[in-house]
Design a protein around this motif. Structure first.
Motif, short mmCIF file in Angstrom:
data_model
loop_
_atom_site.label_atom_id
_atom_site.label_comp_id
_atom_site.label_asym_id
_atom_site.label_seq_id
_atom_site.Cartn_x
_atom_site.Cartn_y
_atom_site.Cartn_z
N ILE A 134 -95.80 -125.67 -66.12
CA ILE A 134 -94.87 -125.98 -67.20
C ILE A 134 -95.48 -125.34 -68.44
N MET A 135 -94.66 -124.66 -69.21
CA MET A 135 -95.20 -124.02 -70.40
C MET A 135 -94.68 -124.75 -71.63
N VAL A 136 -95.61 -125.07 -72.54
CA VAL A 136 -95.19 -125.66 -73.80
C VAL A 136 -95.22 -124.52 -74.81
N GLY A 138 -80.98 -117.56 -77.14
CA GLY A 138 -81.81 -117.69 -78.32
C GLY A 138 -83.06 -118.51 -78.21
N VAL A 139 -84.15 -117.89 -78.56
CA VAL A 139 -85.40 -118.59 -78.76
C VAL A 139 -85.65 -118.49 -80.26
N SER A 140 -85.72 -119.64 -80.91
CA SER A 140 -85.93 -119.57 -82.36
C SER A 140 -87.37 -119.12 -82.60
N SER A 141 -87.54 -118.21 -83.48
CA SER A 141 -88.87 -117.63 -83.66
C SER A 141 -89.60 -118.31 -84.82
N SER A 142 -89.78 -119.60 -84.69
CA SER A 142 -90.50 -120.33 -85.73
C SER A 142 -91.99 -120.22 -85.48
N PRO A 143 -92.81 -120.28 -86.53
CA PRO A 143 -94.26 -120.24 -86.30
C PRO A 143 -94.72 -121.47 -85.51
N SER A 144 -95.77 -121.28 -84.77
CA SER A 144 -96.22 -122.35 -83.89
C SER A 144 -96.80 -123.53 -84.68
N THR A 145 -96.51 -124.72 -84.22
CA THR A 145 -97.12 -125.91 -84.80
C THR A 145 -97.94 -126.65 -83.76
N LEU A 146 -98.10 -126.03 -82.59
CA LEU A 146 -98.86 -126.68 -81.51
C LEU A 146 -100.35 -126.67 -81.87
N THR A 147 -101.00 -127.78 -81.60
CA THR A 147 -102.43 -127.86 -81.91
C THR A 147 -103.21 -128.21 -80.66
N LEU A 184 -102.01 -123.28 -81.71
CA LEU A 184 -102.05 -122.61 -80.41
C LEU A 184 -100.79 -121.77 -80.25
N THR A 185 -100.91 -120.70 -79.48
CA THR A 185 -99.73 -119.87 -79.21
C THR A 185 -98.82 -120.59 -78.23
N ASN A 186 -99.40 -121.10 -77.17
CA ASN A 186 -98.68 -121.99 -76.25
C ASN A 186 -99.66 -122.71 -75.35
N ILE A 187 -99.14 -123.59 -74.55
CA ILE A 187 -100.00 -124.39 -73.67
C ILE A 187 -99.42 -124.33 -72.26
N TYR A 188 -100.28 -123.96 -71.30
CA TYR A 188 -99.86 -124.01 -69.91
C TYR A 188 -100.29 -125.33 -69.31
N VAL A 189 -99.37 -125.99 -68.63
CA VAL A 189 -99.69 -127.26 -68.00
C VAL A 189 -99.41 -127.13 -66.52
N LYS A 190 -100.34 -127.63 -65.70
CA LYS A 190 -100.10 -127.59 -64.27
C LYS A 190 -99.89 -129.02 -63.78
N ALA A 191 -98.73 -129.28 -63.21
CA ALA A 191 -98.45 -130.62 -62.70
C ALA A 191 -99.21 -130.83 -61.40
N PHE A 211 -90.84 -127.70 -80.61
CA PHE A 211 -91.49 -127.06 -79.45
C PHE A 211 -90.56 -127.23 -78.25
N SER A 212 -90.86 -126.52 -77.18
CA SER A 212 -90.08 -126.67 -75.95
C SER A 212 -91.00 -126.72 -74.77
N THR A 213 -90.57 -127.41 -73.75
CA THR A 213 -91.29 -127.37 -72.49
C THR A 213 -90.40 -126.66 -71.49
N VAL A 214 -90.98 -125.67 -70.86
CA VAL A 214 -90.19 -124.83 -69.95
C VAL A 214 -90.88 -124.78 -68.60
N LYS A 215 -90.09 -125.06 -67.56
CA LYS A 215 -90.66 -124.99 -66.22
C LYS A 215 -90.69 -123.54 -65.75
N GLN A 216 -91.65 -123.27 -64.93
CA GLN A 216 -91.83 -121.92 -64.39
C GLN A 216 -90.56 -121.40 -63.74
#
Ligand SMILES: Nc1ncnc2c1ncn2[C@@H]1O[C@H](COP(=O)(O)OP(=O)(O)OP(=O)(O)O)[C@@H](O)[C@H]1O
Ligand SMILES: [Mg+2]
Lengths: 451, 229
Positions: free
Chosen positions: A61-63, A81-90, A272-279, A305-310
């Motif tokens: 899963i990608m955040v 559309g993917v809104s191109s807002s600056p990242s707020t992930l920490t 962070l640019t993004n976060i990869y999560v492995k279930a 932010f969004s969470t997107v499954k592979q």
């Protein structure tokens, strides 16, 4: 029998009009060539991207920062559309996700451009720019890469904000380059010996378990493992070098990898640019996605932010490739229709010019069917010849590309070849039938009087 | 062998329908050698096309070896033509892209015969007209008389029972004309029916019978008609 005869006559007919034949099949050649090359590129890109995305594993899963629009079904619609807002992930978000029981691993990713400098033993400094990546030890798993030598940094080193770095093969080579050039100038044969030795060393390392300690690292300028480099003004120790991979896009060749905590410390970047999560399992992926969403949401009162499954990512790529394919079919059809019209024109002219020949043949015993087949085969052969030439040119191009350009390989599956040849024959049939009927219906006595 | 009765043929022209053949009757027995004469534009070639089944008359009956030609399908006519009739067309009608050999081979292309047999027949036909050395050349490399001989070779290569020759000696000198006429005599002796269209009385005299086409009708040549020539 009749087929063989008509085929032979068609060959003779083409041979008798060589110049016009070459001109007329030009369109088909270019059409087929374009189709072959374009499909090879489209399929090559698709294959490469799919391989990369697919290698992430279905449990991923990608955040990512910003919101991806969801369509009616609740699936993410990447195209609209993917809104191109600056990242707020920490990194706190990553830590929150890590607390979830259903999560097997979390890989934070901080990407920024950074400079790295190495001063060789000869006192010569070399600076290279690369993609500075702050991440965790599970990164290796996500990017599916292994180490050429050395080791990956550990989570403890991350917690301590140790100044350790793993270099992408490209960066490593660039930093070494200068010294190697010097060797080259000194003595050419010696460099060869060196390279040979390196290769043996590599093989030996593989056999002995691939754990070359920083202290034991080969002498002199063979590797930077254990050496010190300067990144963003700080001194780092090189602990490993990644294996080189030739891919499009997400290549790690020019990466400068360090623990994410260290990266946050030494760069001005805070997010962070993004976060990869492995279930932990595929079954309740939807549930895990919700939990991850909740965990990140703790510190994000407004959903930015969004969470997107592979699987959703793969779906998006599929959609893009489908659009590409439709476009390809459109191009193919247009190219072939245009060239087909040209061939039809040439054949109608040919029939007119050869009216007397047709009259003679009919008078001397050629049946209507034989004349029809002769001219139909002539057109089909023309189109097929054009198709084959175009195919060979296209094949040559793909071979050349795959030999000379390593960004991504072009893919030419057999079905593209079949499609190209099949559609050439089809065009031949469609465009040949009218001139052939025109020829077959000529009345012999009238055709003989034709001037 | 052939019986034509009340054959009519007309063509559309600017001034309405122009009748070429009007109620023509004609009969010829197997093995006969007939010359047809007539001034230009009287319809000799048209008659040859009808006799050769290349064209259908507007009305009238045509029996060839007892078969009703006017009732036969195009496909059957093509087959019959290929086997029974040899054509020497007025303007040679050779295919420019093909070699002499291939041109002579044409009628056999649509035959079911072995390759060797076909090749031998083509060689024999070329030998009979004295052109065996020219088989690889293209028609435009030959003189008018040589082209004429190629056309004759092509007409006899399928060993037809009927030979239709439209001005076969039109462009030949006396010596070559004589050799062609000898060849025709030879074919005639072997039982081939020959219809020869010519302007030349000397040539026509070699035939057993001379017919004269005028006013859309065929008349037996007599002293009177020859006076009006
Ligand atoms: N397909 C056709 N369409 C219209 N008119 C035609 C056609 N074929 C023949 N004719 C006309 O029929 C007439 C007879 O022509 P044909 O060629 O049979 O003459 P010919 O006796 O062979 O003449 P020549 O001795 O010059 O060869 C001519 O007036 C010609 O214009
Ligand atoms: Mg004529």
């Amino acid at each position: 029998m009749k087929l063989v005869k008509a085929f032979k006559m068609a060959l003779l007919g083409i041979w008798g009009n060589k110049f016009r034949v070459i001109l007329s099949i030009f369109g088909v050649i270019i059409g087929v060539f374009a189709v072959i090359v374009l499909s090879a590129i489209a399929l090559g890109v698709k294959d490469t991207v799919m391989k990369q995305m697919g290698s992430l594993g279905a449990e991923q899963i990608m955040v990512m920062p910003g919101r991806v629009l969801k369509d009616d079904g609740g699936a993410h619609n990447f195209l609209s559309g993917v809104s191109s807002s600056p990242s707020t992930l920490t990194n706190t978000d990553a830590e929150e996700i890590g607390k979830l029981k259903s999560v097997e691993s979390v890989t934070p990713l901080l990407e920024t451009v950074g400079r790295i400098q190495y001063e060789s033993q000869f006192g010569e400094a070399r600076t290279v720019e690369g993609m500075l990546v702050g991440t965790s030890d599970s990164y290796q798993e996500v990017i599916h890469t292994s180490l050429e030598e050395g080791r990956f940094f550990t989570n403890d080193e991350g917690a301590n904000k140790d100044r350790v770095v793993v270099l992408g093969s490209g960066i490593h080579a660039s930093l070494m380059n200068q010294n190697q050039n010097q060797d080259l100038m000194d003595d050419e044969t010696e460099t060869n010996v060196e390279a040979e030795k390196k290769w043996w060393q590599k093989l030996l390392d593989k056999f002995t378990g691939n754990t070359v300690n920083a202290e034991e690292a080969p002498t002199a300028e063979e590797s930077l493992v254990g050496k010190e480099v300067i990144i963003q003004g700080d001194t780092f120790t090189v602990v490993g070098v990644l294996e080189s991979v030739a891919t499009l896009g997400m290549t790690s060749n020019s990466s400068i990898l360090m623990p994410v905590q260290t990266a946050l410390d030494v760069t001005s970047t805070e997010n962070l640019t993004n976060i990869y999560v492995k279930a932990d399992s595929i079954e309740n992926l939807d549930q895990v996605e919700k939990e991850v969403h909740g965990a990140v949401g703790l510190n994000h009162p407004e959903t930015d932010f969004s969470t997107v499954k592979q699987t959703e990512m793969l779906g998006a790529i599929e959609t893009v490739t489908k659009i590409l394919q439709v476009m390809l079919i459109g191009i193919t059809a247009t190219a072939l229709v245009i060239s087909g019209a040209g061939i039809m024109n040439v054949m109608v002219m040919s029939v007119r010019e050869r009216t007397r020949e047709i009259g003679i043949r009919k008078a001397l015993g050629a049946s209507t069917l034989e004349i029809l087949l002769q001219f139909l085969f002539e057109t089909i052969l023309l189109c097929l010849a054009g198709g084959i030439i175009g195919l060979l040119l296209g094949y040559g191009f793909v071979q050349w590309w795959n030999g000379a350009i390593t960004i991504f390989p072009l893919v030419l599956p057999i079905w593209v070849i079949q499609l190209a040849l099949g559609s050439s024959i089809l065009i031949g049939c469609i465009c040949g039938i009218y001139p052939a009927i025109k020829a077959a219906r000529l009345q012999p006595s009238r055709a003989l009087r034709f001037e | 062998m052939m019986t034509l009765s009340n054959i009519n043929k007309s063509y559309k022209s600017a001034a309405g329908r122009e009748s070429v053949l009007g109620g023509l009757d004609f009969q010829i027995d197997a093995g006969e050698y007939v010359a047809i004469m007539g001034s230009s534009g009287t319809g000799k070639s048209t008659l040859m096309n009808i006799l050769g089944t290349l064209e259908r008359p507007d009305c009238g009956e045509y029996l060839f070896r007892g078969k009703k030609i006017h009732r036969m399908s195009n496909r059957k006519l093509t087959l019959m033509r290929n086997k029974e009739i040899g054509f020497v067309f007025q303007n040679y009608q050779l295919i420019p892209n093909l070699s002499i050999y291939q041109n002579v081979m044409l009628p056999l292309e649509y035959h079911r015969k072995g390759f060797m047999k076909k090749r031998d027949r083509v060689r024999k036909a070329l030998m009979m007209v004295g052109l065996e050395g020219k088989s690889r050349q293209k028609p435009q490399q030959l003189s008018g008389g040589q082209k004429q001989r190629v056309a004759i070779a092509r007409a006899i290569v399928n060993e037809p029972s009927l030979l239709l020759a439209d001005e076969p000696t039109g462009s030949l000198d006396e010596k070559t004309t004589e050799s062609i006429l000898k060849l025709f005599d030879h074919l005639h002796q072997r039982g081939v029916t020959i219809i020869l269209i010519t302007h030349d009385m000397e040539v026509a005299k070699r035939a057993e019978r001379i017919m004269y086409l005028k006013g859309g009708l065929l008349k037996e040549h007599t002293y009177e008609t020859s006076q009006s020539l």
